[in-house]
Motif scaffolding. Structure first.
Motif, short mmCIF file in Angstrom:
data_model
loop_
_atom_site.label_atom_id
_atom_site.label_comp_id
_atom_site.label_asym_id
_atom_site.label_seq_id
_atom_site.Cartn_x
_atom_site.Cartn_y
_atom_site.Cartn_z
N PRO A 160 0.83 -1.21 0.00
CA PRO A 160 0.00 0.00 0.00
C PRO A 160 0.87 1.26 0.00
O PRO A 160 1.89 1.34 0.70
CB PRO A 160 -0.83 -0.12 1.28
CG PRO A 160 -0.91 -1.60 1.52
CD PRO A 160 0.41 -2.14 1.07
N PHE A 161 0.46 2.25 -0.79
CA PHE A 161 1.26 3.46 -0.99
C PHE A 161 1.56 4.15 0.34
O PHE A 161 2.71 4.53 0.59
CB PHE A 161 0.50 4.40 -1.94
CG PHE A 161 1.25 5.64 -2.27
CD1 PHE A 161 2.21 5.67 -3.26
CD2 PHE A 161 1.02 6.82 -1.53
CE1 PHE A 161 2.91 6.82 -3.56
CE2 PHE A 161 1.73 7.97 -1.83
CZ PHE A 161 2.68 7.98 -2.84
N GLN A 162 0.55 4.35 1.17
CA GLN A 162 0.75 5.07 2.42
C GLN A 162 1.70 4.33 3.34
O GLN A 162 2.59 4.93 3.97
CB GLN A 162 -0.61 5.27 3.13
CG GLN A 162 -1.57 6.21 2.41
CD GLN A 162 -1.04 7.64 2.38
OE1 GLN A 162 -0.20 8.03 3.21
NE2 GLN A 162 -1.49 8.42 1.41
N VAL A 163 1.53 3.00 3.40
CA VAL A 163 2.42 2.19 4.25
C VAL A 163 3.86 2.27 3.75
O VAL A 163 4.82 2.44 4.52
CB VAL A 163 1.93 0.73 4.30
CG1 VAL A 163 2.92 -0.15 5.05
CG2 VAL A 163 0.55 0.65 4.91
N TYR A 164 4.01 2.14 2.45
CA TYR A 164 5.35 2.14 1.84
C TYR A 164 6.05 3.47 2.08
O TYR A 164 7.21 3.52 2.47
CB TYR A 164 5.23 1.84 0.34
CG TYR A 164 6.55 1.82 -0.39
CD1 TYR A 164 7.44 0.76 -0.25
CD2 TYR A 164 6.92 2.89 -1.21
CE1 TYR A 164 8.65 0.76 -0.91
CE2 TYR A 164 8.14 2.89 -1.88
CZ TYR A 164 9.00 1.82 -1.73
OH TYR A 164 10.20 1.82 -2.38
N MET A 165 5.34 4.59 1.82
CA MET A 165 5.94 5.91 1.93
C MET A 165 6.21 6.30 3.39
O MET A 165 7.17 7.05 3.66
CB MET A 165 5.04 6.96 1.29
CG MET A 165 4.86 6.77 -0.21
SD MET A 165 6.42 6.89 -1.15
CE MET A 165 6.83 8.61 -0.89
N SER A 166 5.44 5.79 4.30
CA SER A 166 5.60 6.21 5.69
C SER A 166 6.53 5.33 6.51
O SER A 166 7.19 5.82 7.44
CB SER A 166 4.22 6.27 6.38
OG SER A 166 3.62 4.97 6.39
N THR A 167 6.62 4.06 6.15
CA THR A 167 7.42 3.14 6.97
C THR A 167 8.71 2.65 6.31
O THR A 167 9.72 2.43 6.98
CB THR A 167 6.59 1.91 7.35
OG1 THR A 167 6.16 1.24 6.15
CG2 THR A 167 5.36 2.31 8.16
N ILE A 168 8.69 2.48 5.00
CA ILE A 168 9.85 1.88 4.30
C ILE A 168 10.76 2.96 3.70
O ILE A 168 11.98 2.92 3.90
CB ILE A 168 9.38 0.90 3.22
CG1 ILE A 168 8.67 -0.28 3.86
CG2 ILE A 168 10.56 0.41 2.38
CD1 ILE A 168 8.13 -1.30 2.88
N VAL A 169 10.17 3.92 2.98
CA VAL A 169 10.99 4.92 2.29
C VAL A 169 11.86 5.72 3.25
O VAL A 169 13.07 5.93 2.96
CB VAL A 169 10.09 5.87 1.46
CG1 VAL A 169 10.91 7.05 0.91
CG2 VAL A 169 9.45 5.11 0.32
N PRO A 170 11.38 6.20 4.38
CA PRO A 170 12.25 6.98 5.28
C PRO A 170 13.50 6.23 5.75
O PRO A 170 14.53 6.84 6.05
CB PRO A 170 11.33 7.30 6.47
CG PRO A 170 9.96 7.26 5.90
CD PRO A 170 9.98 6.16 4.89
N VAL A 171 13.39 4.90 5.79
CA VAL A 171 14.55 4.12 6.21
C VAL A 171 15.39 3.67 5.01
O VAL A 171 16.63 3.80 4.99
CB VAL A 171 14.10 2.88 7.02
CG1 VAL A 171 15.30 2.00 7.38
CG2 VAL A 171 13.35 3.29 8.26
N ALA A 172 14.72 3.15 4.00
CA ALA A 172 15.43 2.52 2.88
C ALA A 172 16.08 3.53 1.94
O ALA A 172 17.17 3.28 1.42
CB ALA A 172 14.45 1.64 2.10
N LEU A 173 15.42 4.67 1.71
CA LEU A 173 15.98 5.63 0.74
C LEU A 173 17.32 6.21 1.19
O LEU A 173 18.28 6.23 0.41
CB LEU A 173 14.96 6.75 0.47
CG LEU A 173 15.41 7.82 -0.53
CD1 LEU A 173 15.78 7.19 -1.87
CD2 LEU A 173 14.33 8.88 -0.72
N PRO A 174 17.45 6.70 2.43
CA PRO A 174 18.77 7.19 2.86
C PRO A 174 19.85 6.10 2.81
O PRO A 174 20.99 6.37 2.40
CB PRO A 174 18.53 7.67 4.29
CG PRO A 174 17.08 7.95 4.37
CD PRO A 174 16.43 6.93 3.48
N LEU A 175 19.48 4.88 3.23
CA LEU A 175 20.45 3.79 3.15
C LEU A 175 20.85 3.51 1.71
O LEU A 175 22.03 3.31 1.41
CB LEU A 175 19.84 2.52 3.77
CG LEU A 175 19.85 2.40 5.28
CD1 LEU A 175 19.05 1.17 5.71
CD2 LEU A 175 21.29 2.29 5.78
N SER A 176 19.85 3.50 0.84
CA SER A 176 20.13 3.23 -0.57
C SER A 176 21.03 4.29 -1.17
O SER A 176 21.98 3.99 -1.91
CB SER A 176 18.80 3.15 -1.33
OG SER A 176 19.05 2.92 -2.70
#
Length: 470
Positions: free
Chosen positions: A159-175
């Motif tokens: 789900p878009f909201q779940v992905y943007m709120s829980t995964i992106v804040p952690v995964a994007l900086p690491l990536s």
């Protein structure tokens, strides 16, 4: 925490694959063709994307989080062909389908196809930009990472909201951070590799220069030896020439002085004898001068050839008449032979033709103590310069001292004889064979030698049956 471990593991896998690829290139593929290396690099990039999936974070049975797009980052600036970059993105996308054909797999496939297209456009855009590598790769890292997470957010099954709120804040900086870290490592590998290649090329260039210097040094040594030998041969030649000139000159001076001395007036019979000796000495001097002038003309390319009808029987008669008495004085047999099938005439320069044969006969008689000298004329057909041609062969054979095999090529050089002591024993300047070979070439022919030391020699002059002007 899981994203950190998996993404770091992905970077370790990619770094290991890069290092293994460098080892393969260094030890196995170094001599491979450029096309093979190019294809191997494309397959390696696709294989690296697949390997990150193998060691990716399996959130569910269908969803895998990894850094499969990272190989596209360096490929964007490494390849000159934009199509190749798109092919790599497509290849990694197809590799995602090997883990299943679920909705998440197809989302991953289309994500890599879009990223391949984006990287292809970035390659075209950045190609002519006068920016540094750091600036260009920073732009690529940011755009590709952002596009990757946006694609997953739109195409993915989370789900878009779940992905943007829980995964992106952690995964994007690491990536972003690990992508930059991998590019830094790879760039450092490349720079080090370039340094090694540059050192290897420099060493190879130095080795080539060393080899050339060694060859040049050897050539200089050989030239120095040749100059030393040439100096020695010319010294011998001058010594021989001095002797050859002084002998007739002394005779001319002494006998002409006796004829002109009123206190010791010679009798008429003595005067006639002296005049004959003076005449013979003058002819010998003229012959020596002619040899030197002929050699200088040949070396300067000023010798002229006149093609005319040459009657072979007249040549044989003239040479027999000229050398018969010389052979008799030495107690030698002198024979002229005309083989069957010999034509009556040939077309060549009669004067130069006789000059060559006279030189050969003169040497044969000079260096033969006992036995015989033979002049044989034959009509032959032989291959010369790749084609069959008709020739007249003039063979001068003797039973003289012969010529050692190692000296048989040297005797045709100006100022040289088979042995410096030969000129002191038999006389002569050593110019006759050099002039003869040059004249033979001007006549369109060539000289051959067959000889064995102590058993005599055979010189064969080949002239074409018909010699054209020029």
């Amino acid at each position: 925490m899981q994203f950190s471990k998996v993404f770091l593991m992905n970077i370790c896998v990619l770094t290991t694959m890069v290092y293994v690829a460098m080892l393969l290139h260094k030890y196995w593929f170094n001599e491979a063709s450029g096309l093979f290396k190019y294809a191997f690099s494309v397959l390696l990039a696709i294989g690296a994307g697949w390997a990150t999936m193998v060691f990716g974070l399996q959130l569910t049975d269908n969803i895998i989080f990894d850094l499969r797009f990272v190989p596209l980052l360096i490929c964007t600036l490494a390849y000159s062909s934009p199509v190749t970059i798109f092919v790599i993105g497509l290849g990694i996308g197809l590799a995602r389908l090997t883990f299943g054909l679920q909705q998440a797999a197809w989302a991953g496939f289309w994500n890599m196809v879009l990223l391949g297209l984006v990287c292809m456009l970035l390659n075209i855009w950045l190609r002519n930009k006068p920016w540094s590598f750091v600036r260009k790769i920073t732009i690529v890292i940011v755009i590709v990472n952002v596009m990757n997470f946006l694609d997953i957010a739109v195409l993915g099954v989370i789900p878009f909201q779940v992905y943007m709120s829980t995964i992106v804040p952690v995964a994007l900086p690491l990536s972003l951070g690990l992508s930059a870290f991998f590019v830094f490592i790879l760039r450092d590998f490349q720079i080090e590799r370039y340094r090694v290649v540059e050192i290897q090329n420099t060493n190879a260039a130095l080795q080539r220069q060393t080899d050339r210097l060694m060859e040049a040094h050897k050539e200089l040594e050989d030239q120095a030896k040749q100059l030393l030998l040439a100096s020695q041969y010319k010294s011998e030649f001058l010594a021989n020439m001095s002797h050859e000139l002084r002998t007739p000159l002394n005779s001319i001076i002494a006998l002409s002085g006796l004829i002109g001395d009123r206190d010791k007036q010679a009798s008429p019979a003595e005067a006639v004898e002296y005049a004959g000796i003076i005449h013979t000495s003058g002819q010998e001097l003229l012959r020596l001068i002619d040899d030197v002038l002929d050699l200088s003309k040949v070396e300067a390319g000023k010798m002229e050839i006149t093609v005319e009808t040459v009657i072979l029987s007249e040549i044989a008669y003239a040479l027999e008449h000229q050398f018969r008495h010389v052979a008799e004085q030495k107690g030698l047999d002198f024979v002229t032979e005309e083989a069957e099938g010999l034509p009556d005439v040939i077309y060549s320069d009669a004067l130069r033709l006789q000059q060559i044969i006279r030189n050969l006969l003169s040497n044969a008689l000079k260096f033969t103590v006992s036995g015989r000298v033979t002049l044989r004329m034959e009509h032959v057909v032989l291959e010369h310069e790749g084609k069959q041609e008709e020739w007249i062969a003039f063979r001068v054979k003797d039973t003289g001292i012969g010529i050692p095999e190692e000296m048989q090529s040297a005797i045709f050089e100006a100022f040289r004889q088979a042995d410096g002591s030969i000129s002191r024993r038999f006389g002569g300047t050593g110019l006759g064979l050099s002039i003869s070979r040059a004249l033979a070439q001007l006549l369109g022919g060539f000289l051959e030698l067959q000889s064995k030391e102590g058993e005599g020699s055979q010189f064969t002059l080949y002239v074409p049956l018909r010699r054209t002007e020029g």
